[in-house]
Design a protein around this motif. Structure first.
Motif, PDB file in Angstrom:
ATOM      1  N   LYS A 138      21.050 -11.827  22.771  1.00 51.91           N
ATOM      2  CA  LYS A 138      19.851 -11.767  23.557  1.00 51.91           C
ATOM      3  C   LYS A 138      18.757 -12.031  23.209  1.00 51.91           C
ATOM      4  O   LYS A 138      18.141 -11.414  21.820  1.00 51.91           O
ATOM      5  N   ARG A 139      17.879 -12.653  23.824  1.00 53.64           N
ATOM      6  CA  ARG A 139      16.937 -12.947  23.534  1.00 53.64           C
ATOM      7  C   ARG A 139      15.460 -11.724  24.706  1.00 53.64           C
ATOM      8  O   ARG A 139      15.574 -12.172  26.034  1.00 53.64           O
ATOM      9  N   VAL A 140      14.753 -11.629  23.446  1.00 55.31           N
ATOM     10  CA  VAL A 140      13.964 -10.137  24.455  1.00 55.31           C
ATOM     11  C   VAL A 140      12.677 -10.152  24.305  1.00 55.31           C
ATOM     12  O   VAL A 140      11.876 -10.521  23.348  1.00 55.31           O
ATOM     13  N   ILE A 141      11.872 -10.234  25.292  1.00 52.64           N
ATOM     14  CA  ILE A 141      10.283 -10.206  25.164  1.00 52.64           C
ATOM     15  C   ILE A 141      10.186  -8.815  25.217  1.00 52.64           C
ATOM     16  O   ILE A 141      10.833  -8.061  25.945  1.00 52.64           O
ATOM     17  N   VAL A 142       9.629  -8.142  24.409  1.00 54.29           N
ATOM     18  CA  VAL A 142       8.822  -6.509  24.426  1.00 54.29           C
ATOM     19  C   VAL A 142       7.356  -6.911  24.307  1.00 54.29           C
ATOM     20  O   VAL A 142       7.033  -7.738  24.199  1.00 54.29           O
ATOM     21  N   ARG A 157      16.026  -5.523  17.115  1.00 56.77           N
ATOM     22  CA  ARG A 157      16.563  -6.411  16.272  1.00 56.77           C
ATOM     23  C   ARG A 157      17.503  -5.901  15.822  1.00 56.77           C
ATOM     24  O   ARG A 157      18.928  -6.897  15.625  1.00 56.77           O
ATOM     25  N   LYS A 158      17.274  -4.755  15.131  1.00 60.60           N
ATOM     26  CA  LYS A 158      18.160  -4.120  13.619  1.00 60.60           C
ATOM     27  C   LYS A 158      20.394  -4.111  15.283  1.00 60.60           C
ATOM     28  O   LYS A 158      21.438  -4.360  14.494  1.00 60.60           O
ATOM     29  N   HIS A 159      19.822  -3.739  16.660  1.00 57.94           N
ATOM     30  CA  HIS A 159      21.036  -3.934  17.601  1.00 57.94           C
ATOM     31  C   HIS A 159      21.527  -5.693  17.859  1.00 57.94           C
ATOM     32  O   HIS A 159      22.430  -5.972  18.284  1.00 57.94           O
ATOM     33  N   GLY A 160      20.759  -6.775  16.847  1.00 54.33           N
ATOM     34  CA  GLY A 160      21.417  -8.084  16.927  1.00 54.33           C
ATOM     35  C   GLY A 160      20.717  -8.805  18.294  1.00 54.33           C
ATOM     36  O   GLY A 160      20.432  -9.950  18.538  1.00 54.33           O
ATOM     37  N   ALA A 161      19.183  -8.189  18.935  1.00 53.54           N
ATOM     38  CA  ALA A 161      18.795  -9.295  19.679  1.00 53.54           C
ATOM     39  C   ALA A 161      17.622 -10.058  18.925  1.00 53.54           C
ATOM     40  O   ALA A 161      17.129 -10.233  18.036  1.00 53.54           O
ATOM     41  N   LYS A 162      17.186 -11.640  19.603  1.00 53.66           N
ATOM     42  CA  LYS A 162      16.212 -11.817  18.984  1.00 53.66           C
ATOM     43  C   LYS A 162      15.220 -11.687  20.130  1.00 53.66           C
ATOM     44  O   LYS A 162      14.840 -11.670  20.793  1.00 53.66           O
ATOM     45  N   ILE A 163      13.785 -11.361  18.866  1.00 52.45           N
ATOM     46  CA  ILE A 163      12.745 -10.944  20.114  1.00 52.45           C
ATOM     47  C   ILE A 163      11.961 -11.816  19.943  1.00 52.45           C
ATOM     48  O   ILE A 163      11.493 -12.601  18.837  1.00 52.45           O
ATOM     49  N   VAL A 164      11.747 -12.524  20.698  1.00 49.81           N
ATOM     50  CA  VAL A 164      10.867 -13.714  20.822  1.00 49.81           C
ATOM     51  C   VAL A 164       9.616 -13.512  20.802  1.00 49.81           C
ATOM     52  O   VAL A 164       9.027 -14.276  19.971  1.00 49.81           O
ATOM     53  N   GLY A 165       9.467 -12.118  20.781  1.00 47.39           N
ATOM     54  CA  GLY A 165       7.675 -11.968  21.080  1.00 47.39           C
ATOM     55  C   GLY A 165       7.425 -10.524  21.092  1.00 47.39           C
ATOM     56  O   GLY A 165       8.228 -10.028  22.407  1.00 47.39           O
ATOM     57  N   LEU A 197       7.241  -4.882   8.233  1.00 43.39           N
ATOM     58  CA  LEU A 197       8.276  -5.237   7.670  1.00 43.39           C
ATOM     59  C   LEU A 197       9.790  -5.475   8.437  1.00 43.39           C
ATOM     60  O   LEU A 197      10.027  -6.763   8.189  1.00 43.39           O
ATOM     61  N   ARG A 198       9.971  -4.807   9.222  1.00 46.23           N
ATOM     62  CA  ARG A 198      11.211  -4.812   9.828  1.00 46.23           C
ATOM     63  C   ARG A 198      11.184  -5.578  10.840  1.00 46.23           C
ATOM     64  O   ARG A 198      12.530  -6.307  11.523  1.00 46.23           O
ATOM     65  N   LEU A 199       9.987  -6.245  11.245  1.00 48.77           N
ATOM     66  CA  LEU A 199       9.904  -7.140  12.031  1.00 48.77           C
ATOM     67  C   LEU A 199       9.421  -8.484  11.816  1.00 48.77           C
ATOM     68  O   LEU A 199       8.401  -9.237  12.261  1.00 48.77           O
ATOM     69  N   ALA A 200       9.322  -8.640  10.451  1.00 50.22           N
ATOM     70  CA  ALA A 200       9.017  -9.930   9.931  1.00 50.22           C
ATOM     71  C   ALA A 200       9.483 -10.684  10.077  1.00 50.22           C
ATOM     72  O   ALA A 200      10.593 -11.413  10.910  1.00 50.22           O
ATOM     73  N   GLY A 201       8.173 -11.937  10.438  1.00 53.46           N
ATOM     74  CA  GLY A 201       8.917 -13.352  11.979  1.00 53.46           C
ATOM     75  C   GLY A 201       8.457 -13.508  12.965  1.00 53.46           C
ATOM     76  O   GLY A 201       8.823 -13.846  13.638  1.00 53.46           O
ATOM     77  N   VAL A 202       8.284 -11.563  13.696  1.00 55.01           N
ATOM     78  CA  VAL A 202       8.336 -11.365  15.149  1.00 55.01           C
ATOM     79  C   VAL A 202       6.763 -11.907  15.689  1.00 55.01           C
ATOM     80  O   VAL A 202       6.129 -10.969  15.013  1.00 55.01           O
ATOM     81  N   PRO A 203       6.795 -12.525  16.509  1.00 56.86           N
ATOM     82  CA  PRO A 203       5.088 -12.903  16.662  1.00 56.86           C
ATOM     83  C   PRO A 203       4.575 -11.914  17.844  1.00 56.86           C
ATOM     84  O   PRO A 203       5.451 -11.266  18.631  1.00 56.86           O
ATOM     85  N   TYR A 204       3.530 -11.165  17.414  1.00 56.21           N
ATOM     86  CA  TYR A 204       2.930 -10.081  17.941  1.00 56.21           C
ATOM     87  C   TYR A 204       1.229 -11.152  18.556  1.00 56.21           C
ATOM     88  O   TYR A 204       0.552 -10.875  17.465  1.00 56.21           O
ATOM     89  N   HIS A 205       1.752 -10.759  19.813  1.00 61.05           N
ATOM     90  CA  HIS A 205       0.805 -11.524  20.571  1.00 61.05           C
ATOM     91  C   HIS A 205      -0.677 -10.183  21.253  1.00 61.05           C
ATOM     92  O   HIS A 205       0.174  -9.105  21.362  1.00 61.05           O
ATOM     93  N   PHE A 206      -2.173 -10.229  20.920  1.00 64.74           N
ATOM     94  CA  PHE A 206      -2.363  -9.013  21.488  1.00 64.74           C
ATOM     95  C   PHE A 206      -3.261  -9.698  23.539  1.00 64.74           C
ATOM     96  O   PHE A 206      -3.166 -10.930  23.337  1.00 64.74           O
ATOM     97  N   ILE A 233       7.614 -18.062  29.974  1.00 70.27           N
ATOM     98  CA  ILE A 233       8.720 -17.730  28.651  1.00 70.27           C
ATOM     99  C   ILE A 233      10.110 -17.132  28.870  1.00 70.27           C
ATOM    100  O   ILE A 233      10.085 -15.809  29.898  1.00 70.27           O
ATOM    101  N   ASP A 234      10.926 -18.107  28.730  1.00 67.68           N
ATOM    102  CA  ASP A 234      12.726 -17.735  28.781  1.00 67.68           C
ATOM    103  C   ASP A 234      12.672 -16.925  28.289  1.00 67.68           C
ATOM    104  O   ASP A 234      12.285 -16.168  27.191  1.00 67.68           O
ATOM    105  N   CYS A 235      13.851 -15.707  29.053  1.00 67.41           N
ATOM    106  CA  CYS A 235      14.310 -13.994  27.952  1.00 67.41           C
ATOM    107  C   CYS A 235      15.610 -14.382  28.618  1.00 67.41           C
ATOM    108  O   CYS A 235      15.960 -14.856  29.853  1.00 67.41           O
ATOM    109  N   ASP A 236      16.024 -13.457  28.287  1.00 69.98           N
ATOM    110  CA  ASP A 236      17.505 -12.702  28.842  1.00 69.98           C
ATOM    111  C   ASP A 236      16.798 -11.029  29.560  1.00 69.98           C
ATOM    112  O   ASP A 236      17.824 -10.847  30.318  1.00 69.98           O
TER     113      ASP A 236
END
Ligand SMILES: Cc1cc2nc3c(=O)[nH]c(=O)nc-3n(C[C@H](O)[C@H](O)[C@H](O)COP(=O)(O)OP(=O)(O)OC[C@H]3O[C@@H](n4cnc5c(N)ncnc54)[C@H](O)[C@@H]3O)c2cc1C
Length: 428
Positions: A138-142, A157-165, A197-206, A233-236
Motif C-alpha cells: 500500500k502507498r501510505v502518506i504519513v 515499512r517493515k510490514h511492506g508498506a510503500k511510504i510515499v513521504g 536508517l530504517r527509513l532510508a530513501g523515504v522523503p521527509y518534508h517539513f 498526492i495519490d495514496c492508498d
C-alpha cells in the motif's frame, strides 16, 4: 469476584511495568491492570510479525511476582476501588496504594475528508499494522507532527508498506534546532539515527501538512500544503497524527488535580509523583508527554513511593528531571502551526461517532450544552477524539470525565453499586 492489593497499577505500558516490578521487588502484593490482551502499552504493543524488543522482553519477564490482569478495562471508580470489566464479567479491585500509568493518546485534528476510510491516526495505523492489518504494497502518506511519525513509518515499512513521504508540520528550522539539542540525550540520538536508517530513501518534508483527503469510498489522494504551495498526492492510506495528549480521565474520576498549563491537561504530581488524592501516585505520559525513558524512570519512582521507599525514589529524581526536559524540548520544537486549527470548515465532521459537524456546534457556549443538543462526544470514544480536537481548536476546554471510562457492556453498567449523578460531572 473482588480482590485487594497492596499496590494496584493502572496501565501496563513502560511506566506501569516499571512501577509493578519495583513495588513487587519491595515486597508488596501487586496487581497490574490493562485493557489490552498483552502488557507493553503503546511503544511495546505486541507485533504479530516481529519478536519483542529486548527491553520489552526484560520488562515483561520481570513480572513474575505480579498479578497481571490483562483484558481488564477500568470502567469507573467505586468507593475507592476500581470497577473493571473483563471478558467474563466485572471485578472490583481495591488497593492500599494506586499508581496511575494510563499513558497518552494521539491528537487527531479534523480536516475535510479525514473521516474517509483509509485515513487513520499515525500511531493508530501503526497499532493496527502490528496487530496484523495488511499494509503490504500500500502507498501510505504519513503526516502530522513529532517523532511518532518516524516510528509509525518505520513499522509500516517493515510490514511492506510503500511510504510515499513523511510530512511534518514543524518547519525545517524547528526540526534542525531540535536535532541539535538531541546530543544532550545520547539514547535519543541513537534511536533517531536508527529510525532514519530504517527509513532510508523515504522523503521527509517539513513545514507541510495534509489539508484535504479525496476519494469516494476510500481515500485516493491527499492535498498537502507545503512551503512551495499545495500539492495533490495519490495514496492508498493516509496516517496523520499531531502528537500525544495525556489520558487523565481515571485521575479525574479519582478526584486528582490536573495541571492546566497547556491546552491539554495532565495529572498534577509533586516531585515524588504524589497526586492530590491520598495514596494515589501517577507516572509516565499521564503526567505529561515525555516518551519511553521518562515513563520507565517515573514508573520505578512511583513503585518505590507506593511501598514507602522514599529515598530510593529520590535517588531517581535527577535522571527523571533530565528526561522530562526532553518532553519540554518536543513541545517547543513541534508546536502546532496555527493554520492547522482552521482546516475544518462548517461542514467538516468533528464527532465521527455521532456524525456531528463543526458548524452544528456554533450556537453552543459550552461542551455540555453542545453535547445535550447534538450528542457530540457521547459515542464510543466518549469524547476522547472530538473533545480533545475541539479543545485544540479553541472551541470548548476539556474539563470533565464521566464514567464509563471505556465503552462497557450493559450488564457491567447495571451492576454498578451506584452511578454518579449528572451534577458530579457538570461541564463534561
Ligand atoms: C498510538 C501510539 C503509538 C506510539 N508508538 C510509539 C513508538 O512506536 N515508539 C515510541 O518511542 N513511542 C511511541 N509512543 C509514545 C508512547 O506513548 C511512550 O513512548 C510510552 O509508551 C509511554 O508509556 P506509558 O507507560 O506512560 O503509557 P502507555 O504506553 O500509553 O501505556 C498506558 C497503558 O494504560 C492502559 N490503559 C489506559 N486506560 C486504561 C483503562 N481505563 N483500563 C485499562 N487499561 C488502561 C493502556 O491500554 C496502555 O497499555 C506511542 C504513543 C501512542 C499514543
Amino acid at each position: 469476584m473482588n480482590k485487594r492489593y497492596d499496590v494496584l497499577v493502572a496501565g501496563a505500558g513502560p511506566a506501569g511495568l516499571a512501577a509493578a516490578r519495583t513495588a513487587a521487588a519491595n515486597g508488596a502484593r501487586v496487581g497490574l491492570i490493562d485493557a489490552q490482551p498483552q502488557p507493553g502499552g503503546q511503544v511495546w504493543r505486541h507485533d504479530v510479525r516481529a519478536a519483542p524488543h529486548r527491553a520489552e522482553r526484560k520488562a515483561i519477564a520481570s513480572l513474575r511476582h505480579v498479578d497481571v490482569l490483562t483484558q481488564h478495562s477500568i470502567v469507573t471508580v467505586e468507593s475507592s476501588s476500581l470497577r473493571v470489566e473483563t471478558p467474563d464479567g466485572t471485578q472490583l479491585l481495591s488497593y492500599g496504594s494506586l499508581i496511575i500509568a494510563t499513558g497518552a493518546r494521539e491528537l487527531l485534528l479534523p480536516f475535510p475528508g479525514w473521516t474517509l476510510p483509509g485515513v487513520t491516526g499515525a500511531g493508530g495505523l501503526q497499532a493496527l499494522t502490528k496487530q496484523g492489518w495488511p499494509v503490504a504494497g500500500k502507498r501510505v502518506i504519513v503526516a502530522g507532527s513529532g517523532p511518532l511519525l518516524l516510528a509509525s513509518a518505520a513499522t509500516l515499512r517493515k510490514h511492506g508498506a510503500k511510504i510515499v513521504g513523511i510530512y511534518e508540520q514543524a518547519s525545517a528550522d524547528a526540526v534542525r534546532a531540535f536535532a541539535m539539542q538531541l546530543r544532550h540525550w545520547p539514547a535519543r540520538t541513537a534511536q533517531a539515527a536508527a529510525l532514519r536508517l530504517r527509513l532510508a530513501g523515504v522523503p521527509y518534508h517539513f513545514g507541510s501538512f495534509a489539508c484535504e483527503a479525496h476519494g469516494e469510498e476510500h481515500v485516493r489522494a491527499v492535498d498537502i500544503e507545503t512551503p512551495h504551495g499545495r500539492q495533490s498526492i495519490d495514496c492508498d492510506l493516509l496516517a496523520v497524527g499531531y502528537g500525544l495528549v495525556p489520558n487523565t480521565e481515571l485521575a479525574q474520576q479519582l478526584g486528582c488535580s490536573l495541571d492546566y498549563r497547556g491546552v491539554h491537561p495532565f495529572v498534577h504530581v509533586d516531585p515524588l509523583l504524589r497526586t492530590s488524592a491520598s495514596a494515589v501516585y501517577a507516572a509516565g505520559e499521564s503526567c505529561g508527554v515525555g516518551g519511553l525513558a521518562v515513563a520507565q524512570i517515573e514508573g520505578a519512582m512511583a513503585g518505590h513511593m507506593a511501598t514507602g521507599q522514599t529515598s530510593a525514589a529520590q535517588a531517581l529524581l535527577p535522571r527523571r528531571d533530565c528526561e522530562r526536559r526532553f518532553g519540554d524540548l518536543l513541545a517547543r520544537h513541534f508546536a502546532l502551526d496555527p493554520r492547522l486549527r482552521t482546516l475544518a470548515d462548517a461542514s467538516t465532521t468533528v464527532c465521527r461517532c455521532e456524525d456531528v459537524t463543526l458548524g452544528a456546534l456554533d450556537d453552543f457556549a459550552d461542551a455540555r450544552a453542545a453535547k445535550l443538543a447534538t450528542r457530540c462526544g457521547m459515542g464510543a470514544c466518549q469524547g476522547r477524539i472530538c473533545g480533545t480536537a475541539l479543545a485544540e481548536l479553541g472551541r470548548f476546554p476539556r474539563n470533565g470525565a464521566r464514567p464509563p471510562l471505556f465503552p462497557a457492556r450493559l450488564a457491567t453498567l447495571a451492576g454498578l453499586a451506584s452511578f454518579p449523578s449528572d451534577d458530579a460531572y457538570r461541564g463534561s
